[in-house]
Scaffold this active site. Structure first.
Site, PDB file in Angstrom:
ATOM      1  N   ARG A  46       0.785  -1.220  -0.149  1.00 36.69           N
ATOM      2  CA  ARG A  46      -0.144  -0.075  -0.136  1.00 36.69           C
ATOM      3  C   ARG A  46       0.884   1.319   0.016  1.00 36.69           C
ATOM      4  O   ARG A  46       1.645   1.325   0.893  1.00 36.69           O
ATOM      5  CB  ARG A  46      -1.182   0.097   1.150  1.00 36.69           C
ATOM      6  CG  ARG A  46      -1.817   1.362   1.724  1.00 36.69           C
ATOM      7  CD  ARG A  46      -2.832   1.526   0.545  1.00 36.69           C
ATOM      8  NE  ARG A  46      -3.162   2.881   0.508  1.00 36.69           N
ATOM      9  CZ  ARG A  46      -4.181   3.286   1.441  1.00 36.69           C
ATOM     10  NH1 ARG A  46      -4.879   2.404   2.086  1.00 36.69           N
ATOM     11  NH2 ARG A  46      -4.724   4.406   1.047  1.00 36.69           N
ATOM     12  N   ARG A  53      -5.282   2.055  -4.513  1.00 30.03           N
ATOM     13  CA  ARG A  53      -4.465   1.316  -3.818  1.00 30.03           C
ATOM     14  C   ARG A  53      -4.332  -0.100  -3.872  1.00 30.03           C
ATOM     15  O   ARG A  53      -5.523  -0.623  -4.447  1.00 30.03           O
ATOM     16  CB  ARG A  53      -4.846   2.008  -2.280  1.00 30.03           C
ATOM     17  CG  ARG A  53      -6.333   1.269  -1.586  1.00 30.03           C
ATOM     18  CD  ARG A  53      -7.498   2.101  -1.975  1.00 30.03           C
ATOM     19  NE  ARG A  53      -7.435   3.492  -1.961  1.00 30.03           N
ATOM     20  CZ  ARG A  53      -7.741   4.291  -1.182  1.00 30.03           C
ATOM     21  NH1 ARG A  53      -8.412   3.815   0.042  1.00 30.03           N
ATOM     22  NH2 ARG A  53      -7.652   5.541  -1.274  1.00 30.03           N
ATOM     23  N   ASP A  60      -6.437  -1.488   1.282  1.00 30.59           N
ATOM     24  CA  ASP A  60      -7.249  -0.600   2.173  1.00 30.59           C
ATOM     25  C   ASP A  60      -7.717  -1.154   3.378  1.00 30.59           C
ATOM     26  O   ASP A  60      -8.629  -2.283   2.992  1.00 30.59           O
ATOM     27  CB  ASP A  60      -8.259   0.353   1.691  1.00 30.59           C
ATOM     28  CG  ASP A  60      -8.418   1.778   2.689  1.00 30.59           C
ATOM     29  OD1 ASP A  60      -7.569   1.944   3.258  1.00 30.59           O
ATOM     30  OD2 ASP A  60      -9.154   2.310   2.078  1.00 30.59           O
ATOM     31  N   ASP A 119      -9.554  -0.723   7.064  1.00 27.17           N
ATOM     32  CA  ASP A 119     -10.216   0.252   7.832  1.00 27.17           C
ATOM     33  C   ASP A 119     -10.699  -0.570   9.301  1.00 27.17           C
ATOM     34  O   ASP A 119     -11.690  -1.293   8.833  1.00 27.17           O
ATOM     35  CB  ASP A 119     -10.809   1.103   7.131  1.00 27.17           C
ATOM     36  CG  ASP A 119     -10.271   2.080   6.324  1.00 27.17           C
ATOM     37  OD1 ASP A 119      -9.050   2.351   6.467  1.00 27.17           O
ATOM     38  OD2 ASP A 119     -11.200   2.730   5.279  1.00 27.17           O
TER      39      ASP A 119
END
Length: 163
Positions: free
Chosen positions: A84, A93, A96, A98
Site C-alpha cells: 500500500r 491502492r 485498504d 480500515d
C-alpha cells in the site's frame, strides 16, 4: 477478553481479488484473531478521486484480543506488506484495511476514529456491513437506515461481485 470488530477492505490495483484474499488470510493467521467472518464481495465505482479503476470492497467481522490501537497497527501492517502506498487522497491502492467498529467503543482520536466517520455516507461500506450485522448503529440509527438515506444511484453503484 475477546472483542468484536468490523473492518472494511478495498482494492483497485493489480489482482484485486488476490489482494483481498491475502489480507483476509493475514487476519486469519494472526494469533490475536480467532474468527474472521466475511461479507460478500462488491464492485464499486471509485469515490472521491474518480479518475481510477473500480474498487472491490468487502467487510469482515472479527473476534480479537487486540486493543483498538493494536488492531489499527495490524491493519496498517497488512497494508504495508501488500504494498500500500499513499500518494493521492482516496487514490488507487493495492489494499485498504480500515477499522470500522470496535465493540461499542466511540473514539474521537484523530489516529483512530471509531465508528469510522464516513461509514454512513458510503454505500460500498454499508452494503457489505449489512451482510454481517444489520443491527450495527451509528448516531442512534442502524446502518440499514443510513443506507436507506442514500440516493438510489449511490446504492445502485454497489454491485455484488461474482468470483
Amino acid at each position: 477478553m475477546m472483542s468484536k470488530a468490523y473492518l472494511g477492505l478495498g482494492t483497485n490495483m493489480g489482482d484485486r481479488l488476490d489482494y483481498l484474499m491475502k489480507a483476509c488470510s493475514m487476519l486469519e493467521e494472526s494469533q490475536n484473531i480467532t474468527s474472521v467472518k466475511k461479507s460478500n464481495l462488491y464492485e464499486t465505482k471509485a469515490w472521491g478521486y474518480t479518475e481510477q479503476a473500480d474498487f472491490l470492497n468487502m467487510c469482515v467481522e472479527i473476534e480479537t484480543s487486540l486493543e483498538p490501537y493494536e488492531l489499527l497497527s495490524l491493519c496498517q501492517d497488512i497494508e504495508n506488506k501488500l504494498d500500500r502506498v499513499r500518494v493521492i487522497r482516496w487514490g488507487p491502492r493495492t489494499i485498504d484495511v480500515d477499522v470500522l467498529f470496535y465493540d461499542n467503543i466511540i473514539s474521537t482520536d484523530e489516529k483512530l476514529l471509531i465508528p469510522h466517520p464516513r461509514i454512513k455516507d458510503r454505500a460500498f461500506v454499508l452494503v457489505p456491513l449489512i451482510d454481517l450485522n444489520k443491527e450495527l448503529s451509528i448516531e442512534g440509527k442502524t446502518i440499514e437506515a443510513h443506507l436507506n438515506n442514500l440516493t438510489e444511484d449511490e446504492r445502485a453503484e454497489v454491485k455484488q461481485f461474482k468470483i
